[in-house]
Design a protein around this motif. Sequence first.
Motif, PDB file in Angstrom:
ATOM      1  N   MET A   2      26.612  34.219  33.413  1.00 53.65           N
ATOM      2  CA  MET A   2      26.721  35.348  34.330  1.00 53.65           C
ATOM      3  C   MET A   2      28.185  35.762  34.461  1.00 53.65           C
ATOM      4  N   ARG A   3      28.428  37.038  34.334  1.00 46.69           N
ATOM      5  CA  ARG A   3      29.772  37.573  34.542  1.00 46.69           C
ATOM      6  C   ARG A   3      30.006  37.696  36.050  1.00 46.69           C
ATOM      7  N   ARG A   4      31.161  37.230  36.530  1.00 45.90           N
ATOM      8  CA  ARG A   4      31.408  37.147  37.971  1.00 45.90           C
ATOM      9  C   ARG A   4      32.650  37.960  38.324  1.00 45.90           C
ATOM     10  N   ILE A   5      32.453  39.007  39.126  1.00 44.75           N
ATOM     11  CA  ILE A   5      33.530  39.952  39.434  1.00 44.75           C
ATOM     12  C   ILE A   5      33.725  40.056  40.943  1.00 44.75           C
ATOM     13  N   ALA A   6      34.967  39.876  41.390  1.00 47.23           N
ATOM     14  CA  ALA A   6      35.325  40.107  42.783  1.00 47.23           C
ATOM     15  C   ALA A   6      35.882  41.515  42.910  1.00 47.23           C
ATOM     16  N   VAL A   7      35.260  42.323  43.758  1.00 44.81           N
ATOM     17  CA  VAL A   7      35.734  43.684  44.010  1.00 44.81           C
ATOM     18  C   VAL A   7      36.610  43.606  45.250  1.00 44.81           C
ATOM     19  N   ILE A   8      37.894  43.823  45.081  1.00 47.64           N
ATOM     20  CA  ILE A   8      38.825  43.442  46.138  1.00 47.64           C
ATOM     21  C   ILE A   8      39.969  44.432  46.307  1.00 47.64           C
ATOM     22  N   ASN A   9      40.312  44.676  47.554  1.00 47.37           N
ATOM     23  CA  ASN A   9      41.531  45.372  47.934  1.00 47.37           C
ATOM     24  C   ASN A   9      41.733  45.081  49.418  1.00 47.37           C
ATOM     25  N   GLN A  10      42.877  44.543  49.785  1.00 47.67           N
ATOM     26  CA  GLN A  10      43.076  44.163  51.182  1.00 47.67           C
ATOM     27  C   GLN A  10      43.233  45.368  52.095  1.00 47.67           C
ATOM     28  N   LYS A  11      43.378  46.562  51.518  1.00 49.54           N
ATOM     29  CA  LYS A  11      43.434  47.785  52.309  1.00 49.54           C
ATOM     30  C   LYS A  11      42.016  48.321  52.485  1.00 49.54           C
TER      31      LYS A  11
END
Length: 299
Positions: free
Chosen positions: A1-10
């Motif tokens: 499984m490909r594991r992606i974190a969608v992230i931006n602290q703003k």
Amino acid sequence: MRRIAVINQKGGVGKTTTTANLGAALANNGLRVLLVDLDPQGHLTLHFGAELRDGQPSVYDMLTAATPVKDVLVKVRDRVTLVPADIDLAGAEVELISVTGREVILREALAPIEHEHDIMLIDCPPSLGVLTVNALVASTEVLIPLQAHFFALQGLSKLLDTVTLVRQRINPDLHVGGVVLCMYESATRLAGEVVADLVKFLETSRGTSCAWAEARVYQTSIRRNIKLAESCSFGQTVFDYAPRSHGAIDYARLAAELSPTPLSVGARALGETTLRDGLDAASAASTSAAPASALAAAS
């Protein structure tokens, strides 16, 4: 499984919108998608109209009470499964602070269902605390939604520092896959300048050992589109609410760039039909050309 974190602290940069609609677009392409709502605001959960009932377990119970992930999962769409969240998750930051091995709890909790999905997207909170570190440890790839504003580039440096620390100390497989421009307005001079600076920064890292050495600005930018904002208020993705809108077209294109494996003939046809229908509708509605890609704007 490909594991992606969608992230931006703003906050307010299109992170949850991207997680929901990119996940739906990948599912339209025939992939089995797992979405994890790791934001105490629970907006990803609300986006699918999956508001939790009293007593219903959530990601909070999974992290703090070792509730099995299969007891938490909610099927929200064909080929899309969600690990939901609500405001209780805000307490997890404090409760986990003294727990040994707190950084790997999410990764270990999700391990039993890895084989049941092709790709996972984690909607991270707009902060760089324990929950975000858990998301980065549970992932191998980072996707950064970004608005083409000056201050966005300043915030990006802090995010990359966090990714670097997690990569060095806990998760050596972690890397930044790319940046997707959201609420993009190609006609503005500022947008072009910010994108040019971003592309230049990423190019200078090529050939180094840093976590973003192979990162790119995705050619598909997500145009500002009211249908994206409207769809979540109805508990739907843009593909269900307005399948021929610019929002649907853009996320279908982004999914095509991001698809981790060659698609079957049937899945490919499904994705191409969604995109083609949207493009035909857009063409009929306007004779103007679609905005240029982010990279084209920067050149």
